[in-house]
Design an enzyme around this catalytic site. Structure first.
Site, short mmCIF file in Angstrom:
data_model
loop_
_atom_site.label_atom_id
_atom_site.label_comp_id
_atom_site.label_asym_id
_atom_site.label_seq_id
_atom_site.Cartn_x
_atom_site.Cartn_y
_atom_site.Cartn_z
N ARG A 38 0.80 -1.23 0.00
CA ARG A 38 0.00 0.00 0.00
C ARG A 38 0.84 1.28 0.00
O ARG A 38 0.51 2.23 -0.71
CB ARG A 38 -0.96 -0.01 1.20
CG ARG A 38 -2.23 -0.81 0.94
CD ARG A 38 -3.07 -0.97 2.18
NE ARG A 38 -3.36 0.26 2.88
CZ ARG A 38 -4.26 1.16 2.49
NH1 ARG A 38 -4.97 0.97 1.39
NH2 ARG A 38 -4.47 2.25 3.20
N ASP B 184 -13.82 6.97 6.67
CA ASP B 184 -15.00 7.86 6.64
C ASP B 184 -15.19 8.62 7.95
O ASP B 184 -16.32 8.82 8.42
CB ASP B 184 -16.26 7.05 6.29
CG ASP B 184 -16.11 6.31 4.97
OD1 ASP B 184 -15.54 6.88 4.03
OD2 ASP B 184 -16.57 5.15 4.88
N THR C 75 -16.99 11.50 -0.99
CA THR C 75 -18.45 11.44 -0.85
C THR C 75 -18.83 10.03 -0.45
O THR C 75 -18.31 9.05 -0.99
CB THR C 75 -19.18 11.92 -2.12
OG1 THR C 75 -20.58 11.80 -1.90
CG2 THR C 75 -18.79 11.15 -3.36
N HIS C 76 -19.76 9.92 0.53
CA HIS C 76 -20.10 8.63 1.13
C HIS C 76 -21.62 8.48 1.18
O HIS C 76 -22.32 9.42 1.57
CB HIS C 76 -19.51 8.57 2.55
CG HIS C 76 -19.79 7.30 3.25
ND1 HIS C 76 -19.11 6.13 2.97
CD2 HIS C 76 -20.70 6.98 4.20
CE1 HIS C 76 -19.58 5.16 3.73
NE2 HIS C 76 -20.56 5.66 4.49
C1 GRF Z 1 -21.48 6.76 -4.54
O1 GRF Z 1 -22.71 6.53 -3.89
C2 GRF Z 1 -20.37 6.97 -3.54
O2 GRF Z 1 -20.77 7.65 -2.39
C3 GRF Z 1 -20.02 5.55 -3.19
O3 GRF Z 1 -20.07 4.86 -4.42
C4 GRF Z 1 -21.01 5.53 -5.28
C5 GRF Z 1 -20.26 5.87 -6.54
O4 GRF Z 1 -21.14 6.10 -7.60
N1 GRF Z 1 -18.76 5.45 -2.52
P1 GRF Z 1 -20.61 6.60 -9.02
O5 GRF Z 1 -19.44 5.69 -9.41
O6 GRF Z 1 -20.19 8.02 -8.88
O7 GRF Z 1 -21.77 6.41 -9.94
#
Ligand code: GRF
Length: 207
Positions: free
Chosen positions: A64, A153, A116-117
Site C-alpha cells: 500500500r 470515513d 463522498t459517502h
Molecule cells: C457513490 O454513492 C459513492 O458515495 C459511493 O459509491 C457511489 C459511486 O457512484 N462510494 P458513481 O461511481 O459516482 O456512480
C-alpha cells in the site's frame, strides 16, 4: 479557479456531474485529471470531456505505501502542471473510489482531499453503507461529503443530504435515490470550497 483531480473506481456518475458542472457558466472549478484504481467504466466520461485519465492499480505495487506514493506522485505531476498558472488552487475528490487511501498519501495532500459517502456519517461508515443502514432498520439515510483523514470515513463533515427509506426498498433502489441527491450535493460542495465558503484548513484544524 479550483483545479480538481477526481478519483473513481466504478460507474462514475458523480464524476459526470462534476464534469457537467464545470461546463456551467462561471463555474469556479475545472477537472484537470481523473485517476482510477482499475479500468473503471466511468473513465469514459472523462475521455468524452477531453480530460486526462490514468489507472494506477494497487496490484502493480508491492504494498500500500508504494501504491500510495505512485498515486501521489502522479497526481502531483498533474497539479504542478496546472499550478504554474498564477494562484491556481487544487482539490482531490474521491468520488466512488473504493479504496482506503494510504497514510503517506493522506499526509501529503491533507486537508485538500474530500470524499463522498452514501450514508449520514458518522452512521454507517465503510464499503457497505446502504446495506448496513437497511440491516439496521433505519428509516432515513443519505450522503455525506467529508474531509479524508486517516480513519475510514471519519474526517470532518462538510455537507449532508438525507432521504427517507421506503418500506419495501432494496439496497440498489435506496442507493440510486441517494445518488440522485449526492451528485448535486458534491458539485455544490466543490463550488463552495472553490469560492472560499468552506475553509478546509480551519475544519481540519478544529477536527
Ligand atoms: C457513490 O454513492 C459513492 O458515495 C459511493 O459509491 C457511489 C459511486 O457512484 N462510494 P458513481 O461511481 O459516482 O456512480
Amino acid at each position: 479557479m479550483l483545479n480538481l483531480v477526481v478519483l473513481i473506481s466504478g460507474s462514475g456518475t458523480n464524476l459526470k456531474a462534476l464534469l457537467e458542472g464545470a461546463k456551467q457558466q462561471e463555474a469556479p472549478y475545472r477537472v484537470v485529471a481523473v485517476f482510477a484504481d482499475c479500468d473503471a467504466a466511468g473513465l469514459a466520461y472523462a475521455v468524452e470531456h477531453g480530460v486526462k485519465t490514468r489507472v494506477i492499480a494497487p496490484g502493480e505495487y508491492p504494498g500500500r505505501p508504494e501504491w500510495g506514493q505512485a498515486l501521489a506522485d502522479a497526481i502531483e505531476e498533474e497539479i504542478s502542471g496546472v499550478s504554474v498558472s498564477a494562484g491556481a488552487d487544487w482539490l482531490i475528490v474521491s468520488a466512488g473510489f473504493m479504496r482506503i487511501l494510504p497514510r503517506n498519501f493522506v499526509d501529503r495532500f491533507s486537508p485538500r482531499i474530500i470524499n463522498t459517502h452514501p450514508a449520514l456519517l458518522p452512521k454507517y461508515p465503510g464499503a457497505h453503507a446502504v446495506r448496513d443502514a437497511l440491516a439496521d432498520g433505519a428509516h432515513e439515510t443519505g450522503c455525506t461529503v467529508h474531509l479524508i483523514d486517516h480513519g475510514v470515513d471519519t474526517g470532518a463533515i462538510l455537507r449532508q443530504g438525507r432521504i427517507t427509506i421506503g418500506p419495501e426498498e432494496t439496497e440498489s433502489e435506496v442507493h440510486e435515490r441517494i445518488k440522485e441527491i449526492e451528485r448535486p450535493l458534491l458539485v455544490q460542495t466543490v463550488c463552495e470550497i472553490a469560492r472560499g465558503d468552506i475553509d478546509l484548513k480551519n475544519l481540519a484544524a478544529s477536527a
